[in-house]
Design a protein around this motif. Structure first.
Motif, PDB file in Angstrom:
ATOM      1  N   LEU A  44       0.806  -1.221   0.000  1.00 48.12           N
ATOM      2  CA  LEU A  44       0.000   0.000   0.000  1.00 48.12           C
ATOM      3  C   LEU A  44       0.843   1.277   0.000  1.00 48.12           C
ATOM      4  O   LEU A  44       0.326   2.366  -0.229  1.00 48.12           O
ATOM      5  N   LYS A  45       2.124   1.121   0.321  1.00 50.41           N
ATOM      6  CA  LYS A  45       3.055   2.246   0.406  1.00 50.41           C
ATOM      7  C   LYS A  45       2.652   3.258   1.484  1.00 50.41           C
ATOM      8  O   LYS A  45       2.828   4.466   1.311  1.00 50.41           O
ATOM      9  N   ILE A  46       2.090   2.731   2.587  1.00 54.70           N
ATOM     10  CA  ILE A  46       1.746   3.560   3.750  1.00 54.70           C
ATOM     11  C   ILE A  46       2.012   2.762   5.016  1.00 54.70           C
ATOM     12  O   ILE A  46       2.036   1.532   5.001  1.00 54.70           O
ATOM     13  N   LYS A  47       2.213   3.477   6.112  1.00 57.61           N
ATOM     14  CA  LYS A  47       2.374   2.843   7.408  1.00 57.61           C
ATOM     15  C   LYS A  47       0.991   2.713   8.034  1.00 57.61           C
ATOM     16  O   LYS A  47       0.248   3.693   8.131  1.00 57.61           O
ATOM     17  N   LEU A  48       0.635   1.514   8.460  1.00 59.74           N
ATOM     18  CA  LEU A  48      -0.688   1.253   9.015  1.00 59.74           C
ATOM     19  C   LEU A  48      -0.703   1.191  10.535  1.00 59.74           C
ATOM     20  O   LEU A  48      -1.692   1.551  11.166  1.00 59.74           O
ATOM     21  N   ILE A  49       0.399   0.713  11.103  1.00 59.02           N
ATOM     22  CA  ILE A  49       0.488   0.547  12.550  1.00 59.02           C
ATOM     23  C   ILE A  49       1.823   1.074  13.041  1.00 59.02           C
ATOM     24  O   ILE A  49       2.872   0.737  12.490  1.00 59.02           O
ATOM     25  N   ASP A  50       1.761   1.891  14.095  1.00 59.42           N
ATOM     26  CA  ASP A  50       2.975   2.389  14.740  1.00 59.42           C
ATOM     27  C   ASP A  50       3.452   1.316  15.706  1.00 59.42           C
ATOM     28  O   ASP A  50       2.756   0.977  16.662  1.00 59.42           O
ATOM     29  N   ARG A  51       4.618   0.771  15.426  1.00 63.52           N
ATOM     30  CA  ARG A  51       5.164  -0.308  16.235  1.00 63.52           C
ATOM     31  C   ARG A  51       6.364   0.148  17.054  1.00 63.52           C
ATOM     32  O   ARG A  51       7.174  -0.662  17.460  1.00 63.52           O
ATOM     33  N   SER A  52       6.466   1.429  17.337  1.00 60.24           N
ATOM     34  CA  SER A  52       7.641   1.941  18.038  1.00 60.24           C
ATOM     35  C   SER A  52       7.664   1.568  19.515  1.00 60.24           C
ATOM     36  O   SER A  52       8.707   1.562  20.136  1.00 60.24           O
ATOM     37  N   LYS A  53       6.520   1.247  20.064  1.00 61.31           N
ATOM     38  CA  LYS A  53       6.446   0.838  21.465  1.00 61.31           C
ATOM     39  C   LYS A  53       5.985  -0.609  21.521  1.00 61.31           C
ATOM     40  O   LYS A  53       5.824  -1.271  20.514  1.00 61.31           O
ATOM     41  N   ARG A  54       5.760  -1.111  22.725  1.00 59.56           N
ATOM     42  CA  ARG A  54       5.360  -2.507  22.894  1.00 59.56           C
ATOM     43  C   ARG A  54       3.933  -2.767  22.412  1.00 59.56           C
ATOM     44  O   ARG A  54       3.534  -3.902  22.223  1.00 59.56           O
ATOM     45  N   GLN A  55       3.144  -1.715  22.222  1.00 61.94           N
ATOM     46  CA  GLN A  55       1.791  -1.910  21.754  1.00 61.94           C
ATOM     47  C   GLN A  55       1.658  -1.429  20.315  1.00 61.94           C
ATOM     48  O   GLN A  55       2.455  -0.647  19.828  1.00 61.94           O
ATOM     49  N   ALA A  56       0.660  -1.960  19.650  1.00 62.83           N
ATOM     50  CA  ALA A  56       0.406  -1.582  18.260  1.00 62.83           C
ATOM     51  C   ALA A  56      -0.655  -0.491  18.240  1.00 62.83           C
ATOM     52  O   ALA A  56      -1.749  -0.675  18.756  1.00 62.83           O
ATOM     53  N   ILE A  57      -0.315   0.642  17.653  1.00 63.93           N
ATOM     54  CA  ILE A  57      -1.245   1.773  17.573  1.00 63.93           C
ATOM     55  C   ILE A  57      -1.483   2.075  16.101  1.00 63.93           C
ATOM     56  O   ILE A  57      -0.537   2.287  15.335  1.00 63.93           O
ATOM     57  N   LEU A  58      -2.753   2.090  15.717  1.00 69.19           N
ATOM     58  CA  LEU A  58      -3.083   2.377  14.329  1.00 69.19           C
ATOM     59  C   LEU A  58      -2.724   3.813  13.965  1.00 69.19           C
ATOM     60  O   LEU A  58      -2.981   4.734  14.743  1.00 69.19           O
ATOM     61  N   THR A  59      -2.164   3.986  12.785  1.00 63.78           N
ATOM     62  CA  THR A  59      -1.956   5.324  12.248  1.00 63.78           C
ATOM     63  C   THR A  59      -3.310   5.827  11.742  1.00 63.78           C
ATOM     64  O   THR A  59      -4.292   5.069  11.709  1.00 63.78           O
ATOM     65  N   ASP A  60      -3.377   7.072  11.326  1.00 68.76           N
ATOM     66  CA  ASP A  60      -4.625   7.592  10.760  1.00 68.76           C
ATOM     67  C   ASP A  60      -5.057   6.760   9.553  1.00 68.76           C
ATOM     68  O   ASP A  60      -6.246   6.458   9.377  1.00 68.76           O
ATOM     69  N   GLU A  61      -4.085   6.374   8.726  1.00 65.55           N
ATOM     70  CA  GLU A  61      -4.382   5.552   7.556  1.00 65.55           C
ATOM     71  C   GLU A  61      -4.861   4.169   7.980  1.00 65.55           C
ATOM     72  O   GLU A  61      -5.745   3.583   7.367  1.00 65.55           O
ATOM     73  N   GLY A  62      -4.259   3.649   9.055  1.00 66.73           N
ATOM     74  CA  GLY A  62      -4.665   2.352   9.581  1.00 66.73           C
ATOM     75  C   GLY A  62      -6.093   2.370  10.109  1.00 66.73           C
ATOM     76  O   GLY A  62      -6.856   1.424   9.894  1.00 66.73           O
ATOM     77  N   VAL A  63      -6.457   3.457  10.782  1.00 69.49           N
ATOM     78  CA  VAL A  63      -7.833   3.601  11.280  1.00 69.49           C
ATOM     79  C   VAL A  63      -8.806   3.615  10.109  1.00 69.49           C
ATOM     80  O   VAL A  63      -9.842   2.943  10.125  1.00 69.49           O
ATOM     81  N   HIS A  64      -8.460   4.368   9.079  1.00 65.49           N
ATOM     82  CA  HIS A  64      -9.325   4.467   7.897  1.00 65.49           C
ATOM     83  C   HIS A  64      -9.481   3.089   7.233  1.00 65.49           C
ATOM     84  O   HIS A  64     -10.602   2.682   6.891  1.00 65.49           O
ATOM     85  N   LEU A  65      -8.370   2.382   7.053  1.00 73.94           N
ATOM     86  CA  LEU A  65      -8.434   1.059   6.432  1.00 73.94           C
ATOM     87  C   LEU A  65      -9.258   0.109   7.297  1.00 73.94           C
ATOM     88  O   LEU A  65     -10.077  -0.661   6.780  1.00 73.94           O
ATOM     89  N   PHE A  66      -9.072   0.149   8.608  1.00 75.74           N
ATOM     90  CA  PHE A  66      -9.808  -0.735   9.510  1.00 75.74           C
ATOM     91  C   PHE A  66     -11.309  -0.502   9.401  1.00 75.74           C
ATOM     92  O   PHE A  66     -12.083  -1.451   9.295  1.00 75.74           O
ATOM     93  N   GLU A  67     -11.717   0.747   9.397  1.00 72.96           N
ATOM     94  CA  GLU A  67     -13.149   1.062   9.290  1.00 72.96           C
ATOM     95  C   GLU A  67     -13.731   0.536   7.973  1.00 72.96           C
ATOM     96  O   GLU A  67     -14.808  -0.055   7.946  1.00 72.96           O
ATOM     97  N   LYS A  68     -13.028   0.742   6.885  1.00 75.70           N
ATOM     98  CA  LYS A  68     -13.489   0.259   5.575  1.00 75.70           C
ATOM     99  C   LYS A  68     -13.447  -1.270   5.507  1.00 75.70           C
ATOM    100  O   LYS A  68     -14.379  -1.906   4.999  1.00 75.70           O
TER     101      LYS A  68
END
Length: 80
Positions: A44-68
Motif C-alpha cells: 500500500l506504500k503507507i504505514k498502518l500501525i505504529d510499532r515503536s512501542k510494545r503496543q500496536a497503535i493504528l496510524t490515521d491511515e490504519g484507522v481508515h483502512l480498519f473502518e473500511k
C-alpha cells in the motif's frame, strides 16, 4: 488492490493491543505477523500501525483502512 484475506488479517491486527496478541489469536508466530504486516504496508506504500512501542497503535491511515475493511469483510461474510 487488497484481497479479502489481507483485509481479514488487518482486521485481526487492528482488533488487538499488540502484534503478539494478534499472533496468538491467529495461531502464528509474532515474527510472521510482523512480516505479513510489513508486506501489506509495502504493497500500500503507507504505514498502518505504529510499532515503536510494545503496543500496536493504528496510524490515521490504519484507522481508515480498519473502518473500511470491517464493512467489506462483513459484506463478504453476509454473501456466504
Amino acid at each position: 488492490m487488497l484481497n479479502s484475506d489481507e483485509l481479514r488479517f488487518f482486521c485481526v491486527l487492528a482488533s488487538h493491543s499488540s502484534l503478539a496478541a494478534a499472533a496468538r489469536s491467529l495461531h502464528v508466530t509474532a515474527p510472521s505477523v510482523t512480516q505479513r504486516l510489513q508486506s501489506l504496508e509495502d504493497k500500500l506504500k503507507i504505514k498502518l500501525i505504529d510499532r515503536s512501542k510494545r503496543q500496536a497503535i493504528l496510524t490515521d491511515e490504519g484507522v481508515h483502512l480498519f473502518e473500511k475493511a470491517k464493512g467489506i469483510v462483513a459484506d463478504i461474510d453476509e454473501l456466504h
